[in-house]
Design a protein around this motif. Sequence first.
Motif, PDB file in Angstrom:
ATOM      1  N   SER A  14       0.583  35.507   9.494  1.00 11.31           N
ATOM      2  CA  SER A  14       1.485  36.272   9.600  1.00 11.31           C
ATOM      3  C   SER A  14       1.428  37.258   8.256  1.00 11.31           C
ATOM      4  O   SER A  14       1.376  36.803   7.325  1.00 11.31           O
ATOM      5  CB  SER A  14       3.054  35.770   9.513  1.00 11.31           C
ATOM      6  OG  SER A  14       4.072  36.603   9.751  1.00 11.31           O
ATOM      7  N   ALA A  39       0.801  38.736  26.778  1.00 13.54           N
ATOM      8  CA  ALA A  39       0.998  37.271  26.251  1.00 13.54           C
ATOM      9  C   ALA A  39       1.304  36.537  27.277  1.00 13.54           C
ATOM     10  O   ALA A  39       1.663  36.813  28.419  1.00 13.54           O
ATOM     11  CB  ALA A  39       2.127  37.319  25.358  1.00 13.54           C
ATOM     12  N   SER A  64       7.192  48.814  19.189  1.00 10.98           N
ATOM     13  CA  SER A  64       7.183  47.592  18.345  1.00 10.98           C
ATOM     14  C   SER A  64       5.913  47.426  17.285  1.00 10.98           C
ATOM     15  O   SER A  64       5.883  46.559  16.301  1.00 10.98           O
ATOM     16  CB  SER A  64       6.906  46.289  19.251  1.00 10.98           C
ATOM     17  OG  SER A  64       5.802  46.406  19.819  1.00 10.98           O
ATOM     18  N   LYS A  88       2.564  39.954  13.168  1.00  9.84           N
ATOM     19  CA  LYS A  88       3.442  39.273  13.351  1.00  9.84           C
ATOM     20  C   LYS A  88       3.206  38.161  14.453  1.00  9.84           C
ATOM     21  O   LYS A  88       2.143  38.443  15.233  1.00  9.84           O
ATOM     22  CB  LYS A  88       5.047  39.955  13.708  1.00  9.84           C
ATOM     23  CG  LYS A  88       5.219  41.009  12.797  1.00  9.84           C
ATOM     24  CD  LYS A  88       6.285  41.731  13.240  1.00  9.84           C
ATOM     25  CE  LYS A  88       6.820  42.856  12.541  1.00  9.84           C
ATOM     26  NZ  LYS A  88       7.969  43.785  13.027  1.00  9.84           N
ATOM     27  N   PRO A  89       3.875  36.877  14.260  1.00 14.70           N
ATOM     28  CA  PRO A  89       3.549  36.173  15.237  1.00 14.70           C
ATOM     29  C   PRO A  89       3.976  36.542  16.981  1.00 14.70           C
ATOM     30  O   PRO A  89       3.224  36.019  17.849  1.00 14.70           O
ATOM     31  CB  PRO A  89       4.517  34.911  15.319  1.00 14.70           C
ATOM     32  CG  PRO A  89       4.669  34.901  13.748  1.00 14.70           C
ATOM     33  CD  PRO A  89       4.728  36.254  13.592  1.00 14.70           C
ATOM     34  N   GLU A  90       4.823  37.488  16.957  1.00 12.91           N
ATOM     35  CA  GLU A  90       4.976  38.017  18.375  1.00 12.91           C
ATOM     36  C   GLU A  90       3.817  38.919  18.849  1.00 12.91           C
ATOM     37  O   GLU A  90       3.940  39.488  19.835  1.00 12.91           O
ATOM     38  CB  GLU A  90       6.216  38.743  18.303  1.00 12.91           C
ATOM     39  CG  GLU A  90       6.562  39.873  17.261  1.00 12.91           C
ATOM     40  CD  GLU A  90       7.323  39.079  15.949  1.00 12.91           C
ATOM     41  OE1 GLU A  90       7.013  37.913  15.725  1.00 12.91           O
ATOM     42  OE2 GLU A  90       8.013  39.943  15.659  1.00 12.91           O
ATOM     43  N   ASP A  91       2.880  39.358  18.052  1.00 13.99           N
ATOM     44  CA  ASP A  91       1.871  40.051  18.187  1.00 13.99           C
ATOM     45  C   ASP A  91       0.717  39.320  19.028  1.00 13.99           C
ATOM     46  O   ASP A  91      -0.231  39.813  19.498  1.00 13.99           O
ATOM     47  CB  ASP A  91       1.078  40.782  16.932  1.00 13.99           C
ATOM     48  CG  ASP A  91       2.093  41.942  16.279  1.00 13.99           C
ATOM     49  OD1 ASP A  91       2.162  41.836  15.161  1.00 13.99           O
ATOM     50  OD2 ASP A  91       2.755  42.485  17.297  1.00 13.99           O
ATOM     51  N   THR A  92       1.190  38.115  18.971  1.00 15.16           N
ATOM     52  CA  THR A  92      -0.301  36.926  19.755  1.00 15.16           C
ATOM     53  C   THR A  92      -0.191  37.336  21.209  1.00 15.16           C
ATOM     54  O   THR A  92       0.602  37.379  21.811  1.00 15.16           O
ATOM     55  CB  THR A  92       0.387  35.593  19.533  1.00 15.16           C
ATOM     56  OG1 THR A  92       0.342  35.250  17.950  1.00 15.16           O
ATOM     57  CG2 THR A  92      -0.626  34.780  20.196  1.00 15.16           C
ATOM     58  N   ALA A  93      -1.461  37.730  21.524  1.00 11.20           N
ATOM     59  CA  ALA A  93      -1.824  37.936  22.929  1.00 11.20           C
ATOM     60  C   ALA A  93      -3.388  38.247  23.222  1.00 11.20           C
ATOM     61  O   ALA A  93      -4.056  38.160  22.042  1.00 11.20           O
ATOM     62  CB  ALA A  93      -0.942  39.332  23.299  1.00 11.20           C
ATOM     63  N   THR A 123      -4.402  35.734  17.493  1.00  6.60           N
ATOM     64  CA  THR A 123      -3.387  34.860  17.557  1.00  6.60           C
ATOM     65  C   THR A 123      -2.852  34.858  16.090  1.00  6.60           C
ATOM     66  O   THR A 123      -3.619  34.984  15.141  1.00  6.60           O
ATOM     67  CB  THR A 123      -3.827  33.522  17.713  1.00  6.60           C
ATOM     68  OG1 THR A 123      -4.482  33.165  18.975  1.00  6.60           O
ATOM     69  CG2 THR A 123      -2.810  32.610  17.401  1.00  6.60           C
ATOM     70  N   ALA A 126       2.386  31.691  11.996  1.00  9.82           N
ATOM     71  CA  ALA A 126       3.690  31.837  11.296  1.00  9.82           C
ATOM     72  C   ALA A 126       3.484  31.483   9.855  1.00  9.82           C
ATOM     73  O   ALA A 126       2.687  30.695   9.418  1.00  9.82           O
ATOM     74  CB  ALA A 126       5.025  31.033  11.859  1.00  9.82           C
TER      75      ALA A 126
END
Length: 126
Positions: A14, A39, A64, A88-93, A123, A126
């Motif tokens: 992250s 994702a 975002s 960010k972790p939410e960018d993982t896809a 990936t 965090a």
Amino acid sequence: QVQLLESGGGLVQSGGSLRLSCAASGRTSIYTMAWFRQAPGLEREIVATIMTVGISTYIDYTDSVKGRFTISRDNAKNTAYLQMDSLKPEDTAVYYCAARRRYDRYYKSKTNYDYWGQGTQVTVSA
């Protein structure tokens, strides 16, 4: 026919950065190139778009990633890039490169793209 070859995915912490590349081969004129991501369990969503017509360029980002991601294109190499900073972790896809032969306001829909890359995993831990 156009083929899109992606590279640059991987594992990053992250706050880190990655740069994705998408090289287009073929003789068809490509006016719009974009990056989508998907994702697990979610729909494929558009991340960034670049439309090039002559000397004019139009760029758009999903909310975002604004201020963190930068899309660019080297027309001489027929290659698009996605510089991803402050990940960010939410960018993982899985990130997909896409291209279309048109330039209009319908670029946000994945069904309007003519060519797709194979996808590259990003990936963010965090």
